[in-house]
Design a protein around this motif. Structure first.
Motif, PDB file in Angstrom:
ATOM      1  N   ALA A   1      62.981  40.266  49.085  1.00  0.00           N
ATOM      2  CA  ALA A   1      62.945  41.657  48.742  1.00  0.00           C
ATOM      3  C   ALA A   1      64.423  42.076  48.938  1.00  0.00           C
ATOM      4  N   GLY A   2      64.967  42.937  48.008  1.00  0.00           N
ATOM      5  CA  GLY A   2      66.377  42.937  47.326  1.00  0.00           C
ATOM      6  C   GLY A   2      66.373  43.255  45.929  1.00  0.00           C
ATOM      7  N   LEU A   3      64.763  42.293  45.529  1.00  0.00           N
ATOM      8  CA  LEU A   3      65.433  41.747  44.150  1.00  0.00           C
ATOM      9  C   LEU A   3      63.904  42.960  43.059  1.00  0.00           C
ATOM     10  N   THR A   4      65.144  43.415  42.010  1.00  0.00           N
ATOM     11  CA  THR A   4      63.371  44.036  41.575  1.00  0.00           C
ATOM     12  C   THR A   4      63.837  43.269  39.746  1.00  0.00           C
ATOM     13  N   TRP A   5      63.006  43.595  39.049  1.00  0.00           N
ATOM     14  CA  TRP A   5      63.491  42.845  37.916  1.00  0.00           C
ATOM     15  C   TRP A   5      63.589  44.214  36.854  1.00  0.00           C
ATOM     16  N   LEU A   6      64.111  44.553  36.012  1.00  0.00           N
ATOM     17  CA  LEU A   6      64.594  45.710  35.341  1.00  0.00           C
ATOM     18  C   LEU A   6      63.818  45.703  33.604  1.00  0.00           C
ATOM     19  N   TYR A   7      63.242  46.897  32.926  1.00  0.00           N
ATOM     20  CA  TYR A   7      63.505  46.676  31.711  1.00  0.00           C
ATOM     21  C   TYR A   7      63.896  47.731  31.466  1.00  0.00           C
TER      22      TYR A   7
END
Length: 168
Positions: free
Chosen positions: A80-86
């Motif tokens: 929860a609360g963690l995303t990966w991004l590009y």
């Protein structure tokens, strides 16, 4: 080099397949970006549940850069609360080269005189992690941000950073 590219492509493919897409749990965050090549101020604003625009004003050795990024965020399962991004973006930079800077073009050496100012534009790419603490209004980001400057031909650089932001 080809093996490295294939490895990076494989890792990105696994990330795309493994993670589910969900929205972020803040709208805007502002703070500092502490990087290997540059440090500065970052502001990120979500324009949709998984799409953000990030602006970075960076200061480096005798340099000032303004960067704009378009980012896609994807949630990490069971975190929860963690995303990966590009994402992708562009920058404009202003440099003041002191004495001793030189470059070679067409087998000729050019010396840039002390106080010589240069302006450069370039393309930026970003891949990273973004975590919003659940009970406090803070966000932490960790990213790698390779970029290409277009000054007397394309020149590539590799930067990484930790971002600490107040999220609201």
């Amino acid at each position: 080099m080809k093996n490295l590219s294939k490895g990076c492509l494989l890792i990105l493919t696994i990330l795309f397949v493994s993670f589910t897409a969900q929205g972020q749990n803040y709208n805007t965050a502002i703070g500092v970006r502490l990087g290997g090549l540059t440090n500065g101020v970052t502001i990120k604003h979500f324009v949709a549940s998984r799409t953000a625009l990030e602006g970075i004003v960076s200061f480096g050795q005798k340099s000032f850069l303004v960067t704009g990024l378009y980012e896609k965020h994807r949630s990490v399962d069971n975190a929860a609360g963690l995303t990966w991004l590009y994402g992708i973006g562009a920058h404009v930079g202003f440099f003041n080269y002191g004495g001793g800077y030189y470059y070679i073009k067409n087998n000729r050496t050019y010396v840039v005189r002390e106080g010589d100012n240069r302006t450069v534009v370039g393309a930026d790419f970003i891949l990273g992690l973004d975590y919003k603490f659940p009970s406090v209004p803070f966000n932490v980001g960790l990213d790698i941000k390779p970029f290409v400057d277009f000054f007397d031909g394309p020149k590539g650089f590799f930067d990484g950073a930790v971002s600490l932001r107040f999220a609201f």
